[in-house]
Design a protein around this motif. Structure first.
Motif, PDB file in Angstrom:
ATOM      1  N   GLN A   4      37.063  45.512   3.135  1.00 33.27           N
ATOM      2  CA  GLN A   4      36.849  44.366   2.246  1.00 33.27           C
ATOM      3  C   GLN A   4      37.096  43.069   3.013  1.00 33.27           C
ATOM      4  N   ARG A   5      38.165  43.030   3.809  1.00 33.03           N
ATOM      5  CA  ARG A   5      38.384  41.935   4.742  1.00 33.03           C
ATOM      6  C   ARG A   5      38.014  42.473   6.117  1.00 33.03           C
ATOM      7  N   PRO A   6      36.854  42.109   6.608  1.00 37.02           N
ATOM      8  CA  PRO A   6      36.351  42.770   7.813  1.00 37.02           C
ATOM      9  C   PRO A   6      37.125  42.403   9.079  1.00 37.02           C
ATOM     10  N   LEU A   7      36.995  43.271  10.050  1.00 37.78           N
ATOM     11  CA  LEU A   7      37.542  43.065  11.383  1.00 37.78           C
ATOM     12  C   LEU A   7      36.386  42.738  12.321  1.00 37.78           C
ATOM     13  N   ILE A   8      36.470  41.587  12.981  1.00 36.56           N
ATOM     14  CA  ILE A   8      35.392  41.116  13.852  1.00 36.56           C
ATOM     15  C   ILE A   8      35.913  41.027  15.279  1.00 36.56           C
ATOM     16  N   ALA A   9      35.210  41.649  16.207  1.00 32.88           N
ATOM     17  CA  ALA A   9      35.558  41.599  17.627  1.00 32.88           C
ATOM     18  C   ALA A   9      34.490  40.804  18.374  1.00 32.88           C
ATOM     19  N   VAL A  10      34.931  39.792  19.119  1.00 33.57           N
ATOM     20  CA  VAL A  10      34.025  39.012  19.969  1.00 33.57           C
ATOM     21  C   VAL A  10      34.302  39.454  21.401  1.00 33.57           C
ATOM     22  N   ILE A  11      33.348  40.148  22.011  1.00 35.39           N
ATOM     23  CA  ILE A  11      33.569  40.806  23.301  1.00 35.39           C
ATOM     24  C   ILE A  11      33.123  39.921  24.459  1.00 35.39           C
ATOM     25  N   GLY A  12      33.942  39.886  25.517  1.00 32.51           N
ATOM     26  CA  GLY A  12      33.563  39.157  26.724  1.00 32.51           C
ATOM     27  C   GLY A  12      33.981  39.919  27.960  1.00 32.51           C
ATOM     28  N   ILE A  13      33.306  39.649  29.070  1.00 32.93           N
ATOM     29  CA  ILE A  13      33.770  40.186  30.355  1.00 32.93           C
ATOM     30  C   ILE A  13      34.598  39.102  31.036  1.00 32.93           C
ATOM     31  N   ASN A  14      35.584  39.522  31.811  1.00 31.63           N
ATOM     32  CA  ASN A  14      36.572  38.578  32.312  1.00 31.63           C
ATOM     33  C   ASN A  14      36.027  37.554  33.301  1.00 31.63           C
ATOM     34  N   ASP A  15      35.047  37.945  34.099  1.00 33.42           N
ATOM     35  CA  ASP A  15      34.663  37.043  35.176  1.00 33.42           C
ATOM     36  C   ASP A  15      33.602  36.031  34.788  1.00 33.42           C
ATOM     37  N   ALA A  16      32.843  36.238  33.708  1.00 30.31           N
ATOM     38  CA  ALA A  16      31.808  35.246  33.362  1.00 30.31           C
ATOM     39  C   ALA A  16      31.163  35.572  32.023  1.00 30.31           C
ATOM     40  N   THR A  17      31.623  34.880  30.985  1.00 29.06           N
ATOM     41  CA  THR A  17      31.045  34.992  29.644  1.00 29.06           C
ATOM     42  C   THR A  17      30.688  33.583  29.185  1.00 29.06           C
ATOM     43  N   GLU A  18      29.595  33.437  28.444  1.00 28.01           N
ATOM     44  CA  GLU A  18      29.122  32.093  28.092  1.00 28.01           C
ATOM     45  C   GLU A  18      30.095  31.383  27.155  1.00 28.01           C
ATOM     46  N   THR A  19      30.362  30.124  27.459  1.00 28.04           N
ATOM     47  CA  THR A  19      31.381  29.333  26.768  1.00 28.04           C
ATOM     48  C   THR A  19      31.200  29.316  25.259  1.00 28.04           C
ATOM     49  N   LEU A  71      39.139  38.811  16.495  1.00 33.37           N
ATOM     50  CA  LEU A  71      39.814  39.006  17.771  1.00 33.37           C
ATOM     51  C   LEU A  71      38.874  38.729  18.931  1.00 33.37           C
ATOM     52  N   MET A  72      39.375  37.980  19.908  1.00 32.46           N
ATOM     53  CA  MET A  72      38.650  37.791  21.160  1.00 32.46           C
ATOM     54  C   MET A  72      39.040  38.936  22.088  1.00 32.46           C
ATOM     55  N   VAL A  73      38.065  39.756  22.428  1.00 33.43           N
ATOM     56  CA  VAL A  73      38.309  40.976  23.201  1.00 33.43           C
ATOM     57  C   VAL A  73      37.725  40.801  24.605  1.00 33.43           C
ATOM     58  N   ALA A  74      38.413  41.319  25.598  1.00 28.32           N
ATOM     59  CA  ALA A  74      37.920  41.280  26.979  1.00 28.32           C
ATOM     60  C   ALA A  74      37.852  42.692  27.527  1.00 28.32           C
ATOM     61  N   THR A  75      36.979  42.903  28.489  1.00 34.12           N
ATOM     62  CA  THR A  75      36.829  44.236  29.068  1.00 34.12           C
ATOM     63  C   THR A  75      38.043  44.648  29.890  1.00 34.12           C
TER      64      THR A  75
END
Length: 378
Positions: free
Chosen positions: A57-72, A91-95
């Protein structure tokens, strides 16, 4: 022969080459506009239905990025907009562990890694937002995105991030869109994808794709509307300074043009005339405005945005994004700094940045920045 003479000769060669290929590049005035086609209520309703939370009901959202170069902007803007709406856990998630270096500007500390996320949320996210990355086929990112989709997450590709989604095999035999510059390559590598023009947002069977960098705004607002209703989305839109956010888009307005090519080549050839534009960051700064302004100033091919702070350590933004400042020494002179955007709404901050870019470098440089951002207000 001194460096300046060499640079001028190089610029002349670049312009000559551009003129020679001009017949293969569309010639279009920098401020031309094409009216986007209307979208019917049935299509709007279908898009909202496709973005209903699949699990919680309250969703969980993950924004995935790679550590060395993800678009701002792709990484920061959805996080900032969705957190200010407070309709989901974001959540801001990194590899991998450590900071995420964004391009063309900013460095941030993610909330968690993919391994930690999987341990804490074995049933997966409700939504996974995929920004542009320096590599479309990063193994850790592609494998994780594919795994989240298998667990039932709705995957949202932003801008060039659509190419990453496609590498995960999630766009085969589906409708989609992407940034205008990436479209030809995407269609060549994934011919079964059915391109949908004149839409900033396309949803099909658990996968959502968007056009350029600034499409994060209508995409995030549409997701907020799907989760919490129209009134909530309208309130967030007012906060952002946005008056509408549906999927309308004039695809024909965004393409490689002779003015674009000549301006990029000319600005790149001016090797002696590069600038650092300092952006002051302080606790509580609006991260959406910051991302848009820093991104814009770093896409002129004449300047690069760097952040500084008068405090120490990480700077925590309005909605909890932790930013590593580039330095703490400030600007060398008033002319080196980007005008503070203060309480200005993010959309207004971007418009002001584009106006300042035009005043400093001319209308064609403003045009190439807006084209890269795929910003409708060319």
């Amino acid at each position: 022969m001194n460096k300046r003479h060499k640079a001028w000769i190089g610029a002349g060669v670049v312009v000559a080459i551009a003129l020679a290929i001009g017949l293969r590049v569309v010639s279009q005035p920098p401020h031309s506009s094409v009216a986007p086609p209307a979208i019917g209520p049935d299509e709007i309703a279908a898009t909202l239905a496709a973005l209903k939370p699949p699990k919680r009901q309250r969703p969980l959202i993950a924004v995935i990025g790679i550590n060395d170069a993800t678009e701002t902007t792709d990484y920061v803007m959805p996080t900032g907009i969705l957190r200010r709406a407070d309709v989901a856990d974001v959540l801001m998630v990194a590899t991998g562990p450590g900071p995420v270096q964004l391009y063309p500007a900013l460095t941030v500390e993610p909330d968690t890694t993919v391994a930690e996320f999987d341990a804490s949320h074995p049933d997966g996210a409700d939504f996974v937002i995929v920004p542009a990355m320096i590599r479309d086929d990063d193994p850790a990112a592609v494998q994780w995105i594919r795994g989240q989709a298998a667990k039932g997450a709705t995957v949202i590709g932003v801008c060039f991030g659509v190419k990453v989604v496609a590498e995960a095999g999630l766009l085969d035999n589906k409708r989609g869109t992407t940034h205008w510059y990436a479209l030809k390559e995407l269609r060549k590598k994934h011919p079964s994808m059915q391109y949908v023009p004149n839409r900033r947002i396309v949803a099909d069977q658990g996968v959502v794709t968007t056009t350029g960098i600034t499409a994060s705004i209508p995409m995030s607002l549409t997701l907020i509307e799907a989760i919490a209703g129209r009134d909530k989305a309208e309130a967030v839109a007012r906060d952002l300074g946005v008056d509408h956010w549906d999927a309308r888009h004039a695809s024909a307005a965004f393409k490689l043009t002779l003015p674009f090519a000549l301006t990029v080549m000319g600005n790149r050839a001016a090797l002696w005339n590069r600038e650092e534009r300092s952006v002051e960051i302080s606790p509580g700064i609006d991260e959406v405005s910051l991302a848009l302004v820093a991104d814009a100033w770093s896409r002129t091919y004449r300047s690069h945005a760097v952040t500084f702070t008068r405090s120490t350590g990480l700077v925590v933004t309005r909605n909890g994004i932790r930013i590593f400042p580039d330095n703490t020494t400030g600007v060398r002179s008033q002319q080196d700094g980007v005008a503070p955007f203060g309480d200005r709404a993010p959309a207004q901050a971007l418009d002001a940045a584009l106006s300042s870019i035009e005043s400093r470098y001319g209308p064609r440089t403003r045009y190439i920045v807006a084209m890269q951002l795929e910003y409708p207000r060319l």
